[in-house]
Design an enzyme around this catalytic site. Structure first.
Site, PDB file in Angstrom:
ATOM      1  N   ASN A 157     -18.235 132.430   0.428  1.00  0.00           N
ATOM      2  CA  ASN A 157     -19.348 132.696   1.349  1.00  0.00           C
ATOM      3  C   ASN A 157     -18.997 132.443   2.821  1.00  0.00           C
ATOM      4  O   ASN A 157     -19.473 133.159   3.693  1.00  0.00           O
ATOM      5  CB  ASN A 157     -20.623 131.953   0.915  1.00  0.00           C
ATOM      6  CG  ASN A 157     -20.453 130.472   0.865  1.00  0.00           C
ATOM      7  OD1 ASN A 157     -19.344 129.950   0.763  1.00  0.00           O
ATOM      8  ND2 ASN A 157     -21.553 129.748   0.923  1.00  0.00           N
ATOM      9  N   GLU A 255     -17.924 119.459  -2.642  1.00  0.00           N
ATOM     10  CA  GLU A 255     -19.003 120.058  -1.829  1.00  0.00           C
ATOM     11  C   GLU A 255     -19.609 121.166  -2.673  1.00  0.00           C
ATOM     12  O   GLU A 255     -19.044 122.259  -2.767  1.00  0.00           O
ATOM     13  CB  GLU A 255     -18.420 120.632  -0.528  1.00  0.00           C
ATOM     14  CG  GLU A 255     -17.897 119.589   0.441  1.00  0.00           C
ATOM     15  CD  GLU A 255     -19.003 118.894   1.223  1.00  0.00           C
ATOM     16  OE1 GLU A 255     -20.194 119.237   1.050  1.00  0.00           O
ATOM     17  OE2 GLU A 255     -18.674 117.989   2.008  1.00  0.00           O
ATOM     18  N   CYS A 289     -24.792 127.530   0.959  1.00  0.00           N
ATOM     19  CA  CYS A 289     -25.095 126.367   0.123  1.00  0.00           C
ATOM     20  C   CYS A 289     -26.284 125.592   0.673  1.00  0.00           C
ATOM     21  O   CYS A 289     -27.070 125.043  -0.075  1.00  0.00           O
ATOM     22  CB  CYS A 289     -23.882 125.462   0.013  1.00  0.00           C
ATOM     23  SG  CYS A 289     -23.232 124.987   1.619  1.00  0.00           S
ATOM     24  N   GLU A 462     -17.889 116.126   4.663  1.00  0.00           N
ATOM     25  CA  GLU A 462     -17.045 116.949   5.505  1.00  0.00           C
ATOM     26  C   GLU A 462     -17.654 116.976   6.898  1.00  0.00           C
ATOM     27  O   GLU A 462     -18.825 116.642   7.078  1.00  0.00           O
ATOM     28  CB  GLU A 462     -16.940 118.376   4.940  1.00  0.00           C
ATOM     29  CG  GLU A 462     -16.144 118.444   3.629  1.00  0.00           C
ATOM     30  CD  GLU A 462     -14.629 118.345   3.825  1.00  0.00           C
ATOM     31  OE1 GLU A 462     -14.166 117.511   4.632  1.00  0.00           O
ATOM     32  OE2 GLU A 462     -13.904 119.088   3.156  1.00  0.00           O
TER      33      GLU A 462
HETATM   34  P1  NAD Z   1     -17.184 129.128  -7.556  1.00  0.00           P
HETATM   35  O1  NAD Z   1     -17.328 127.748  -8.051  1.00  0.00           O
HETATM   36  O2  NAD Z   1     -17.353 130.243  -8.506  1.00  0.00           O
HETATM   37  O3  NAD Z   1     -15.761 129.341  -6.902  1.00  0.00           O
HETATM   38  C1  NAD Z   1     -15.293 128.522  -5.832  1.00  0.00           C
HETATM   39  C2  NAD Z   1     -13.783 128.601  -5.806  1.00  0.00           C
HETATM   40  O4  NAD Z   1     -13.276 127.987  -6.988  1.00  0.00           O
HETATM   41  C3  NAD Z   1     -13.195 129.996  -5.765  1.00  0.00           C
HETATM   42  O5  NAD Z   1     -12.071 130.017  -4.919  1.00  0.00           O
HETATM   43  C4  NAD Z   1     -12.765 130.224  -7.198  1.00  0.00           C
HETATM   44  O6  NAD Z   1     -11.725 131.127  -7.278  1.00  0.00           O
HETATM   45  C5  NAD Z   1     -12.310 128.839  -7.599  1.00  0.00           C
HETATM   46  N1  NAD Z   1     -12.334 128.524  -9.037  1.00  0.00           N
HETATM   47  C6  NAD Z   1     -13.085 129.101 -10.001  1.00  0.00           C
HETATM   48  N2  NAD Z   1     -12.860 128.497 -11.192  1.00  0.00           N
HETATM   49  C7  NAD Z   1     -11.966 127.495 -10.962  1.00  0.00           C
HETATM   50  C8  NAD Z   1     -11.381 126.486 -11.772  1.00  0.00           C
HETATM   51  N3  NAD Z   1     -11.661 126.385 -13.072  1.00  0.00           N
HETATM   52  N4  NAD Z   1     -10.532 125.605 -11.196  1.00  0.00           N
HETATM   53  C9  NAD Z   1     -10.266 125.663  -9.881  1.00  0.00           C
HETATM   54  N5  NAD Z   1     -10.785 126.620  -9.056  1.00  0.00           N
HETATM   55  C10 NAD Z   1     -11.635 127.514  -9.589  1.00  0.00           C
HETATM   56  O7  NAD Z   1     -18.205 129.261  -6.338  1.00  0.00           O
HETATM   57  P2  NAD Z   1     -18.481 130.550  -5.466  1.00  0.00           P
HETATM   58  O8  NAD Z   1     -19.343 131.469  -6.261  1.00  0.00           O
HETATM   59  O9  NAD Z   1     -17.227 131.072  -4.870  1.00  0.00           O
HETATM   60  O10 NAD Z   1     -19.316 129.929  -4.258  1.00  0.00           O
HETATM   61  C11 NAD Z   1     -20.670 129.742  -4.316  1.00  0.00           C
HETATM   62  C12 NAD Z   1     -21.006 128.300  -4.634  1.00  0.00           C
HETATM   63  O11 NAD Z   1     -20.376 127.446  -3.703  1.00  0.00           O
HETATM   64  C13 NAD Z   1     -22.481 128.011  -4.518  1.00  0.00           C
HETATM   65  O12 NAD Z   1     -22.890 127.172  -5.561  1.00  0.00           O
HETATM   66  C14 NAD Z   1     -22.585 127.278  -3.190  1.00  0.00           C
HETATM   67  O13 NAD Z   1     -23.717 126.462  -3.068  1.00  0.00           O
HETATM   68  C15 NAD Z   1     -21.311 126.510  -3.165  1.00  0.00           C
HETATM   69  N6  NAD Z   1     -20.944 126.144  -1.790  1.00  0.00           N
HETATM   70  C16 NAD Z   1     -21.016 124.828  -1.400  1.00  0.00           C
HETATM   71  C17 NAD Z   1     -20.722 124.482  -0.083  1.00  0.00           C
HETATM   72  C18 NAD Z   1     -20.828 123.048   0.410  1.00  0.00           C
HETATM   73  O14 NAD Z   1     -20.279 122.741   1.450  1.00  0.00           O
HETATM   74  N7  NAD Z   1     -21.512 122.165  -0.294  1.00  0.00           N
HETATM   75  C19 NAD Z   1     -20.329 125.452   0.820  1.00  0.00           C
HETATM   76  C20 NAD Z   1     -20.251 126.765   0.382  1.00  0.00           C
HETATM   77  C21 NAD Z   1     -20.550 127.100  -0.934  1.00  0.00           C
END
Ligand code: NAD
Length: 485
Positions: A157, A255, A289, A462
């Site tokens: 995102n 996060e 998020c 962070e």
């Molecule tokens: P996601 O968990 O599907 O993927 C995040 C990352 O993890 C991607 O790069 C993905 O390729 C990788 N990944 C997937 N499976 C993995 C595994 N088993 N081991 C290691 N890496 C793996 O999340 P998303 O759909 O890309 O992002 C959206 C989510 O992220 C939402 O829930 C959002 O709230 C959260 N988010 C949190 C913050 C924060 O700062 N708290 C910021 C942005 C997004």
């Protein structure tokens, strides 16, 4: 000089060199605003993960960053900031095309990334320990040491700003970093990598790997070569990474997601509140998020607030990110389906769809700006993250009830209070279960303000000075002095 995007598939920066993937796979990148194919990115495989980790370890053992004179490390960080600013126009356009976000927001991500490097450049030579008085005969002091190799997994995102948010303090503290870029939009992050390369980051101290999430990310975080994990993404992925981290006992920063609430009291400035709704709910098509996904409104102004939120939503300009509209497409067909299904399920459960509720005709993955009213606070839509342009509006009658409703979900990332009563603002802010509370302006704050979750939103902070301490560990040195004769 490396410029991106360039011919071929060289999107992985491994051990100081741009490389194609090593298992032949590619990730096809599409423009979510047109559904046209944009580029193919080579998937890094097991061999790339190993080379990146070896190079990172070698960088740690050479002391490439940790032993660099702190003022030089600070200067490197400022050079990185300047190189990022130099590519923000072109690279921002690519990020806009691959992620669907507005051009302004995409270029803003590069500016934010530059600010992280400048901010942590300002503290790279000020990571000071303490001396602890133990009385005569002893000298005691603490040192902050970098962990070594930091593995960082980034979501789609805000791929550039979020990568920089963790990379900058990690490098300022002297760590080497291996970043796993998001598979849906890895090109902007590769362009950020080219800025780091031009600024002269020592070889191997930063690697960027592109690949399919669960496979590549899981391989990276499970490695015994990793000294620290930083994960930004969804709760289920965070949980799976925490299992891997438990095996190797690796410290982690998580996060994760959110279901954040704004609480608007009867004296709230409605114009200011609506400006926050526009930004809080619809910025990046709600794929944030810390989005304002719930709006709790005092019953005396609830009907008026719903009417204003609907008028605002129906008046939004919608289009391709390059035209800088108010609302852009979602990142993918899958994300659009997920959001639409959540809203439809809520409607079937009896939630009133005050506006929107369905996808818009394509091309492009557009979801209509959606306001759900009289939402049952116990319903799934009020408790679970939607990650789309969807606002849940809930009335309340008392301050106590508002706080209970705001704190009800398992998440606790951010929250907001809208009131002109300063005492109430501070009183309520203290009771909200969240890592950050906005008063009268959603998304107030910046690179200097600590950010992070409680509950299922994660742990660790962070941004700001606080974040620097994610990337160092404390060593205490206790010395018995020679007391002489
Ligand atoms: P996601 O968990 O599907 O993927 C995040 C990352 O993890 C991607 O790069 C993905 O390729 C990788 N990944 C997937 N499976 C993995 C595994 N088993 N081991 C290691 N890496 C793996 O999340 P998303 O759909 O890309 O992002 C959206 C989510 O992220 C939402 O829930 C959002 O709230 C959260 N988010 C949190 C913050 C924060 O700062 N708290 C910021 C942005 C997004």
């Amino acid at each position: 000089m490396t410029t991106f995007p360039r011919a071929g598939l060289a999107q992985n920066f491994v051990a100081g060199h741009w490389a194609e993937g090593d298992e032949g796979g590619v990730v096809a990148i599409e423009d979510p605003g047109t559904q046209e194919h944009l580029a193919n990115c080579a998937c890094a495989g097991e061999a790339s993960v190993a080379r990146a980790l070896d190079a990172a370890r070698a960088g740690v053992e050479r002391g490439s960053l940790a032993d660099m004179p702190p003022a030089e490390r600070a200067a490197l960080m400022h050079r990185i900031a300047a190189e990022i600013r130099a590519i923000a126009g072109e690279a921002g356009e690519m990020l806009c095309r691959e992620s669907g976000k507005t051009l302004e927001a995409a270029q803003g991500e590069f500016e934010e990334a530059a600010q992280y490097f400048a901010y942590y450049g300002g503290v790279a030579d000020k990571i000071e320990g303490k001396s602890i008085p133990l009385g005569p005969g002893y000298l005691d002091y603490t040192l902050y040491e970098p962990y070594g190799v930091s593995a960082q997994v980034v979501p789609w995102n805000f791929p550039v700003a979020l990568a920089a948010r963790s990379l900058a303090p990690a490098l300022a503290a002297g760590n080497s970093v291996v970043v796993k870029s998001p598979e849906l939009d890895p090109i902007g992050l590769a362009m950020l990598g080219s800025a780091l390369e031009r600024a002269g980051v020592p070889e191997g101290c930063v690697s960027l790997l592109c690949g399919i999430g669960a496979e590549l990310g899981a391989r990276l975080v499970a490695s015994s070569e990793v000294d620290q994990i930083v994960f930004t993404g969804s709760v289920p992925t965070g949980q799976s990474i925490l299992h891997a981290a438990a095996e190797t006992v690796t410290p982690s920063v998580m996060e994760l997601g959110g279901k954040s609430a704004a609480v608007a009291f009867e004296d709230a400035d409605l114009d200011g509140l609506m400006a926050s709704v526009k930004n809080g709910v619809y910025f990046n098509a709600g794929q944030v998020c810390s989005a304002m996904s719930r709006l709790l409104v005092h019953r005396s102004i609830y009907a008026q607030a719903v009417e204003r939120a609907v008028a605002l939503s129906q008046g939004l300009s919608i289009g391709h990110g390059l035209d800088n509209p108010d609302l852009t497409p979602l990142i993918s067909a899958q994300q659009l389906t997920r959001v639409e299904e959540r809203v439809q399920a809520a409607a079937q459960e009896g939630v009133r769809v005050a506006c929107g509720g369905t996808r818009l005709p394509g091309p492009g993955y557009f979801m209509a700006p959606t306001v759900l009213a009289e939402v049952d606070p116990a319903s799934r839509i009020a408790q679970e993250e939607v990650f789309g342009p969807v606002l849940c509006m809930i009335p309340f009658d008392s301050e106590t009830e508002a706080i209970e409703l705001a704190n009800a979900p398992d998440f606790g990332l951010v929250a907001g209070v809208f009131t002109q009563d300063l005492s109430r603002a501070h009183r309520v802010a203290a009771k909200l279960r969240a890592g950050q509370v906005f008063v009268n302006e959603w998304f107030a704050g910046g690179v200097a303000t600590p950010f992070g979750g409680v509950g299922r939103s994660g742990f660790g902070r962070e941004k700001g000075l606080e974040a620097l301490y994610n990337y160092v560990r404390t060593k205490n040195v206790a010395v018995a002095l020679n007391r002489g004769s």
